[in-house]
Design an enzyme around this catalytic site. Sequence first.
Site, PDB file in Angstrom:
ATOM      1  N   HIS A   1      12.582  -2.604  -1.670  1.00  0.00           N
ATOM      2  CA  HIS A   1      12.006  -2.554  -3.015  1.00  0.00           C
ATOM      3  C   HIS A   1      12.908  -3.338  -3.971  1.00  0.00           C
ATOM      4  O   HIS A   1      14.131  -3.178  -3.948  1.00  0.00           O
ATOM      5  CB  HIS A   1      11.894  -1.096  -3.482  1.00  0.00           C
ATOM      6  CG  HIS A   1      11.307  -0.989  -4.858  1.00  0.00           C
ATOM      7  ND1 HIS A   1       9.948  -1.135  -5.088  1.00  0.00           N
ATOM      8  CD2 HIS A   1      11.878  -0.788  -6.067  1.00  0.00           C
ATOM      9  CE1 HIS A   1       9.730  -1.030  -6.383  1.00  0.00           C
ATOM     10  NE2 HIS A   1      10.881  -0.818  -7.005  1.00  0.00           N
TER      11      HIS A   1
ATOM     12  N   ARG B   1       0.836  -1.205   0.000  1.00  0.00           N
ATOM     13  CA  ARG B   1       0.000   0.000   0.000  1.00  0.00           C
ATOM     14  C   ARG B   1       0.857   1.236   0.000  1.00  0.00           C
ATOM     15  O   ARG B   1       1.945   1.244   0.592  1.00  0.00           O
ATOM     16  CB  ARG B   1      -0.877   0.052   1.248  1.00  0.00           C
ATOM     17  CG  ARG B   1      -2.024  -0.876   1.143  1.00  0.00           C
ATOM     18  CD  ARG B   1      -2.918  -0.826   2.331  1.00  0.00           C
ATOM     19  NE  ARG B   1      -3.880  -1.880   2.129  1.00  0.00           N
ATOM     20  CZ  ARG B   1      -5.062  -1.710   1.535  1.00  0.00           C
ATOM     21  NH1 ARG B   1      -5.448  -0.515   1.162  1.00  0.00           N
ATOM     22  NH2 ARG B   1      -5.860  -2.737   1.328  1.00  0.00           N
TER      23      ARG B   1
END
Length: 215
Positions: free
Chosen positions: A117, A99
């Site tokens: 990431h 999110r």
Amino acid sequence: MLFPRKHRLVILISGRGSNMKAILEAVKDGRIPHTKVVGVISDNPTAEGLTIARKYGIKTRYLSAAPYKTKLEGPAEEKYIATIKKWKPDLIILAGFMRVIKSRFIQSFPNKIINIHPSLLPAYPGLHTHERVLAAGEKESGCTVHFVNETVDGGKRIIQARVPVLAHDTPQTLAARILEKEHVILPYAIRLLLEKKISYESLTEPLQWRDEWKF
Ligand code: GRF
């Protein structure tokens, strides 16, 4: 002090939880010393990671982020903030929490939220990184641990690990090669931050992981 307070971690997940598991293992085997994972929160009640966390004896919470599908905002955001504040974390780790985090949340925990990431940021922020890396014909990819700010995958970078992109890679084979590195650099970054070897203020360029460091 005889019994100094342990460092406190809160982990947010949405699914598989393999990065969370790597952190739990590093805490358990002492690579992240003097630390307790005080809670794991998922926005998905069936996240496999919740089952894993419970096996490690960690407190878990499913907190719905409805009505939104891709962001954390409004009453749900307030619920997350209140729950996490009670746990008094030193660091909040987004480990596959799918999110977009908004400013109220970020400003509630200044310089305490980090994310992993699967690309060499600032290249390829956002979703479907491996597909885009392959389509662009990149020779190298990797992963980045970074502080979270209001730009998606745009906060100050802490550490990166690089892997080659191979001729016959699919998004899945590339993701798997990168994931192995994620499981190393995320716990390593947590240790460095908790021990204040690095800090938000001190960071300029991200560290570049070297396999000979053997964390
Ligand atoms: C990882 O690839 C991470 O980089 C990305 O989401 C994935 C989560 O995997 N943010 P897991 O839930 O940790 O196994």
